[in-house]
Motif scaffolding. Structure first.
Motif, PDB file in Angstrom:
ATOM      1  N   TYR A 131      28.550  32.644  34.366  1.00 10.82           N
ATOM      2  CA  TYR A 131      28.833  31.255  34.014  1.00 10.82           C
ATOM      3  C   TYR A 131      27.527  30.467  33.852  1.00 10.82           C
ATOM      4  O   TYR A 131      26.766  30.314  34.810  1.00 10.82           O
ATOM      5  N   GLN A 141      43.955  28.693  42.284  1.00 16.00           N
ATOM      6  CA  GLN A 141      43.671  29.730  41.292  1.00 16.00           C
ATOM      7  C   GLN A 141      44.887  30.628  41.086  1.00 16.00           C
ATOM      8  O   GLN A 141      45.263  30.929  39.942  1.00 16.00           O
ATOM      9  N   GLN A 150      47.093  31.039  37.523  1.00 12.68           N
ATOM     10  CA  GLN A 150      47.004  32.345  36.894  1.00 12.68           C
ATOM     11  C   GLN A 150      48.333  33.090  36.903  1.00 12.68           C
ATOM     12  O   GLN A 150      48.603  33.898  36.007  1.00 12.68           O
ATOM     13  N   CYS A 204      41.823  26.684  28.169  1.00 15.74           N
ATOM     14  CA  CYS A 204      41.062  26.533  29.403  1.00 15.74           C
ATOM     15  C   CYS A 204      40.839  25.076  29.795  1.00 15.74           C
ATOM     16  O   CYS A 204      40.757  24.761  30.989  1.00 15.74           O
ATOM     17  N   ALA A 227      41.481  23.840  33.608  1.00 19.25           N
ATOM     18  CA  ALA A 227      40.409  23.279  34.431  1.00 19.25           C
ATOM     19  C   ALA A 227      40.715  21.838  34.832  1.00 19.25           C
ATOM     20  O   ALA A 227      40.503  21.445  35.991  1.00 19.25           O
ATOM     21  N   VAL A 266      30.444  31.461  29.119  1.00 17.95           N
ATOM     22  CA  VAL A 266      30.533  32.613  30.010  1.00 17.95           C
ATOM     23  C   VAL A 266      29.854  33.780  29.289  1.00 17.95           C
ATOM     24  O   VAL A 266      30.346  34.271  28.274  1.00 17.95           O
ATOM     25  N   HIS A 304      33.680  27.684  27.372  1.00 12.67           N
ATOM     26  CA  HIS A 304      34.712  27.727  28.406  1.00 12.67           C
ATOM     27  C   HIS A 304      34.630  26.478  29.271  1.00 12.67           C
ATOM     28  O   HIS A 304      33.613  25.769  29.283  1.00 12.67           O
ATOM     29  N   TRP A 315      35.694  25.207  33.333  1.00  9.28           N
ATOM     30  CA  TRP A 315      36.100  25.633  34.654  1.00  9.28           C
ATOM     31  C   TRP A 315      35.839  24.495  35.645  1.00  9.28           C
ATOM     32  O   TRP A 315      35.444  23.393  35.251  1.00  9.28           O
ATOM     33  N   THR A 334      32.544  28.188  42.291  1.00  5.57           N
ATOM     34  CA  THR A 334      33.143  28.225  40.951  1.00  5.57           C
ATOM     35  C   THR A 334      34.617  28.572  41.068  1.00  5.57           C
ATOM     36  O   THR A 334      34.982  29.582  41.685  1.00  5.57           O
ATOM     37  N   GLU A 339      37.944  29.455  38.956  1.00  2.68           N
ATOM     38  CA  GLU A 339      38.445  29.923  37.661  1.00  2.68           C
ATOM     39  C   GLU A 339      39.968  30.025  37.724  1.00  2.68           C
ATOM     40  O   GLU A 339      40.515  30.950  38.326  1.00  2.68           O
ATOM     41  N   THR A 386      41.960  29.654  34.795  1.00  2.00           N
ATOM     42  CA  THR A 386      42.520  30.089  33.516  1.00  2.00           C
ATOM     43  C   THR A 386      43.011  31.524  33.643  1.00  2.00           C
ATOM     44  O   THR A 386      42.304  32.381  34.188  1.00  2.00           O
ATOM     45  N   GLN A 443      40.255  33.955  29.527  1.00  2.14           N
ATOM     46  CA  GLN A 443      38.856  34.019  29.935  1.00  2.14           C
ATOM     47  C   GLN A 443      38.050  34.773  28.870  1.00  2.14           C
ATOM     48  O   GLN A 443      38.566  35.701  28.247  1.00  2.14           O
TER      49      GLN A 443
END
Length: 671
Positions: free
Chosen positions: A255, A412, A416, A446, A450, A471, A490, A492, A504, A506, A508, A513
């Motif tokens: 990232y 997350q 997801q 994304c 985010a 990324v 991206h 995030w 970080t 993530e 998505t 991704q």
């Protein structure tokens, strides 16, 4: 002395003066003025043919493009427009084309009508720079003067008419001419003022014309100070395969942050304004083994105490942005200063275009520095009109979670596992986009994941920020550089955990991704060549001849192979063309003449094996006298007499006789 040529000399001198004033260079404009003055000497003019004009212009274009690619002009005092180095290289080319016209003997009496038009193009290209104060006035005055000279150029640009009996001119003629002069003056002033006043709009139009796929300046909307939902996805529309970052490193970069945002309202993320200058250090910290250019500066942003460092050398296409991993403490760049904001986003207003920058990251994570409470409170701000249903959703998602780490892991998993990814989203009219996304769970990209993550975490009391960048996971198998393309842009979230510092997040789904896959081998090889050429150009600009020689191996090899291939293909083309032409000419002969030609070629090959070859210009009768074998000598004499016989029965019989004698000669061991 030709009056029109004097006007043309004044016009090209004005162009050179404008070029010199705005670019602050003297060698090129002074050289052009001196050469233009030499065009007054008739002996120095040359009658260029159309073909010579084409090849001369083509070679000039190639030379100026190579000059631009190898050494872009350095503009030190003024702020650049979008494509100033390229525009100025094009302006130099156009002015040189005008100079060639002045040395063309075909234009001894009157220069071509295209001469002033080339000058107008040159002024448009020269004006591709943002100027302030007196320079802007100089530019307007010079453009105004050029327009006046253009009118005079065309006035003197026609043959002199035969003298006629003078007539008394009416006053209306003088009024008409005065009106034309006033109109020319007005157009000149309006043109000069318009180029200055609407320069930015013209520059954006010019940018769209030369790079239509990039969609103008809006393609960088995701990395500006305001990021509206959907703006980052335009990176995918603006040429998904276009490379934005090249990173040299033994470790996968991951990232790379481009912009961090704090406030969210009206479907827009806003970053805080205010930069701090990074500290300049004389030497790098202990343990840093740098392979960097010689003319750069070391900048330190945070704690830089480590014995083991990861080095990222980054070649970026985004001017002014320094894309870097989270918590990067050390930067080396060819720049006078590096700035960072409250969220540690790095930028540089003075970084040289075309040069890489290097990032140094400790391989072992250092203890995180504490964040002040006011700064963390700003990262808990929520839109004033946030829906109560979203607050209820936050309680449901984080039920049973008591620590920031647990909440980060929960959010997350929530997105997801419960949402699907799709580039693009359809929002009903009159509905808040983020509310619709969180409650209705449509497929989205994304930016929505985010943004939704940041709002839910803030509702749960976890300070966080919305981040956009690239990324970097794809690797070129030929040069081993990591690359980030437009499709790798991206969004995030970075959340604050008192135990771990910034983390970080993530959210998505994996389908959204950035992918690891690389393009075809041919494309990778071409991109490797382009990257190596950029590094070669930088090495030449810095005077690093050893590095330039190392980087030039592949381009030189390809250049040599290209030249060899060009000559081989050219030889093959002309060889095939010659054969086709000979066959076409051969088929025009009568049938018995064609057969005679074939028999002669066979006999010549047969004697060549015995080292009997006709000399250049030697006739068949002369050659037959040098042959000791009586039968072969008689064969050539017979052939010479039958070569110009009319097509009849006797000619056919003679061809059959020569063929039989040739067969007999083949049976003999020695002729």
């Amino acid at each position: 002395m030709n009056a029109q040529r004097t006007i043309a000399f004044t016009m090209i001198s004005l162009e050179c003066a404008t070029f010199g004033v705005l670019s602050e260079t003297l060698f090129f404009p002074f050289s052009i003025i001196v050469l233009a003055a030499l065009s007054y000497v008739p002996l120095l003019r040359y009658p260029f043919s159309r073909r010579q004009v084409f090849w001369t212009t083509s070679m000039l274009a190639i030379l100026f493009m190579a000059k631009y690619m190898m050494y872009q002009h350095e503009f030190g005092l003024d702020r650049l427009a979008i494509r100033t180095p390229l525009a100025y290289a094009a302006a130099q080319f156009v002015i040189t084309v005008q100079l060639r016209q002045m040395f063309d003997r075909h234009f001894d009496r009157f220069l071509p009508n295209s001469f002033p038009l080339f000058g107008i193009v040159a002024y448009i290209l020269i004006g591709d720079i943002l100027v302030y104060g007196s320079k802007g006035r100089y530019y307007q005055v010079l453009v105004f003067g050029y327009i006046l000279l253009t009118g005079m150029f065309y006035q003197w640009g026609h043959p002199v008419r035969k003298p006629v009996k003078p007539e008394k001119k009416r006053w209306s003629v003088y009024v008409f001419r005065s009106g034309i002069f006033v109109v020319i003056c007005l157009m000149g002033w309006l043109t000069a003022t318009g180029l200055d006043r609407y320069e930015r709009e013209l520059d954006q139009l010019y940018y769209r014309l030369i790079e239509p796929r990039a969609g103008g300046l809006t393609s960088r909307a995701g990395f500006s100070t305001i990021s509206r939902l959907g703006s980052l996805s335009k990176q995918f529309d603006a040429g998904a395969e276009q490379i934005k970052l090249r990173v040299q490193s033994t470790d996968e970069p991951g990232y790379f942050r481009g912009r961090a945002f704090v406030q969210f309202f009206n479907s827009e993320w806003h970053s805080e304004i205010g930069n701090h200058n990074a500290a300049i250090i004389a030497v790098p910290p202990a343990g840093v083994q740098a392979s960097v250019p010689q003319d750069g500066t070391w900048f330190q942003i945070g704690q830089a105490q480590s014995s083991n460092w990861i080095e990222y050398q980054v070649w970026s296409e985004e001017a002014g942005h320094i894309f870097a991993p989270l918590n990067t403490p050390l930067v080396y760049a060819v720049a006078h200063s590096v700035q960072y904001d409250s969220q540690d986003i790095l930028t540089s207003r003075s970084m040289e275009s075309g040069f890489p920058y290097s990032l140094y990251f400790p391989r072992r994570q250092l203890p995180h520095r504490p964040e002040p409470e006011p700064a963390l409170k700003r990262l808990l701000q929520l839109p004033y009109n946030i829906s109560p249903e979203i607050q209820k959703l936050s309680h449901e998602v984080f039920a049973g979670c008591h620590t920031p780490a647990a909440k980060i892991e929960r959010v997350q998993a929530y997105f997801q596992n419960g949402y699907e990814y799709e580039l693009g989203i359809s929002i009903p009219p009159g509905v808040d986009p983020i509310t619709y996304f969180l409650l209705e769970k449509p497929k989205a990209h994304c930016e929505y994941f985010a943004s939704g993550t940041a709002l839910l975490l803030r509702l749960a009391g976890v300070p966080c920020r919305y981040v956009t960048g690239y990324v970097v996971r794809e690797r070129n198998h030929y040069d081993q550089y990591w690359v980030a393309r437009n499709r790798h842009a991206h969004a995030w979230v970075e959340a604050w955990d008192p135990e771990r510092g910034w983390v970080t997040v993530e959210s998505t789904p994996s389908a959204g991704q950035p992918e690891y896959y690389a393009p075809s081998g041919t494309r990778q090889y071409w991109e490797s060549f382009i990257g190596q050429f950029a590094r070669l150009k930088t090495a030449l600009q810095q005077g690093q001849w050893t590095l330039a020689l190392a980087e030039a191996q592949l381009p030189l090899m390809l250049l040599v192979l290209g030249v060899v291939l060009w000559f081989v293909l050219r030889w093959v083309f002309y060889f095939i063309l010659k054969i086709v032409q000979e066959r076409a000419a051969f088929k025009k002969y009568p049938v018995h003449i064609q057969e005679l030609h074939l028999l002669l070629a066979q006999m010549d090959r047969l004697l060549a094996k015995q080292k009997l070859v006709r000399k250049p210009g030697e006739t068949l009768m002369q050659f037959s006298r040098r042959i000791q074998n009586q039968a072969v000598s008689q064969w050539y004499e017979t052939y010479a007499r039958s070569r110009f016989m009319a097509e009849n029965e006797s000619a056919t019989v003679l061809v059959i006789q020569l063929r039989q004698q040739l067969q007999e000669c083949r049976g003999q061991k020695k002729l």
